[in-house]
Design a protein around this motif. Structure first.
Motif, short mmCIF file in Angstrom:
data_model
loop_
_atom_site.label_atom_id
_atom_site.label_comp_id
_atom_site.label_asym_id
_atom_site.label_seq_id
_atom_site.Cartn_x
_atom_site.Cartn_y
_atom_site.Cartn_z
N ILE A 153 1.13 -0.79 -0.07
CA ILE A 153 0.09 -0.14 -0.32
C ILE A 153 1.00 0.65 -0.33
CG2 ILE A 153 -2.26 1.32 1.43
CD1 ILE A 153 -2.84 -1.66 2.63
N ARG A 154 0.64 2.01 -1.08
CA ARG A 154 1.91 3.80 -1.07
C ARG A 154 1.39 4.36 -0.22
NH1 ARG A 154 1.94 8.45 -2.65
NH2 ARG A 154 3.45 9.39 -3.65
N LEU A 155 2.71 4.45 0.90
CA LEU A 155 1.99 6.32 1.82
C LEU A 155 2.79 7.13 1.35
CD1 LEU A 155 2.44 3.84 5.01
CD2 LEU A 155 1.01 4.59 3.72
N THR A 156 2.94 7.91 1.48
CA THR A 156 3.66 9.26 0.81
C THR A 156 4.58 9.43 1.95
OG1 THR A 156 2.49 11.04 2.39
CG2 THR A 156 1.47 10.54 0.12
N ASP A 157 5.50 9.82 1.81
CA ASP A 157 6.48 9.87 2.99
C ASP A 157 6.03 10.90 3.86
OD1 ASP A 157 8.18 9.98 0.98
OD2 ASP A 157 9.16 12.16 0.33
N GLY A 158 5.52 11.95 4.20
CA GLY A 158 4.66 12.50 5.63
C GLY A 158 3.43 11.36 6.64
#
Length: 225
Positions: A153-158
């Motif tokens: 599942i893709r997560l943003t850096d934040g």
């Protein structure tokens, strides 16, 4: 199930003892209180505390004397001192004796709660878990990878910074201010936005979160399965 951390409050003021017992108890801590140093000494012989909150100005033996005796006996229980505002000599003496922090009276319960949480984070650092499981999802803390039944599942850096920080201390309440300072999100408002987005990715029902929980008066905490 995570065992509640045990706090001791030593203060001769009934109102302060009752206030802190109720307020900190609502934060999930196990609470014990004592009205003076003599009673506190007996409690230290019976219980092991995660942190003690000691008032300096008490009739009979004061908080500094009690702290000194504890350290001489080899008791390294973290201590937060409650001091008279502007009395720098007491604060300096307390720190020399081994106090972990101090807070002048009068104080806001929320500030005391945040200081307690900060001390406990510094002094009770558990080994961070390798993985955190949340309703069928698995977050690999070291690799920074969140996976579900259908894969990564893709997560943003934040989002990744926020999830990693909180997953290192599951069950621990983090202030919004502290989360903003320890990540690149920049502001408390940004933290709220990231939490909302992250909930959409990890919660079965984002409107009724069970993993990324709001802690009233403090901020957020991550509760795995």
């Amino acid at each position: 199930m995570i065992e509640a951390q045990h706090l001791l409050i030593v203060d001769d003021d009934d109102r302060i003892r009752d206030l802190l017992k109720k307020y900190l108890g609502r934060q999930g801590y196990k609470m014990t209180v004592a009205a003076d140093a003599k009673a506190a000494r007996k409690l230290f012989q019976t219980f092991s505390f995660d942190l003690a909150i000691l008032d300096i100005m008490m009739p009979g033996e004061d908080g500094l004397s009690l702290l000194s005796a504890l350290r001489q006996d080899g008791n390294q229980t973290p201590v937060l001192l409650l001091t008279a505002r502007g009395n720098a000599s007491d604060r300096i003496e307390g720190l020399k004796l081994g106090a972990d922090d101090y807070l002048p009276k009068p104080f806001e319960p929320e500030e005391l709660s945040l200081r307690v949480a900060a001390i406990l984070r510094r002094t009770h650092m558990p080994e961070p878990p390798g993985e955190v499981e949340m309703s069928g999802l698995v977050f690999d803390v070291k690799r920074g990878v969140l996976t579900g039944p259908e894969g990564a599942i893709r997560l943003t850096d934040g989002e990744l910074q926020l999830l990693t920080l909180m997953a290192q201390q599951p069950g621990e309440a983090f202030s919004r201010e502290g989360l903003a300072e320890q990540t690149s999100n920049g502001s408390e408002r940004s933290i709220d936005v990231q939490v909302t987005r992250l909930r959409k990715k990890i919660e079965p029902d984002p409107k009724n979160p069970i993993h990324l929980q709001t802690v009233r008066g403090i901020g957020y905490r991550l509760m795995p399965d």
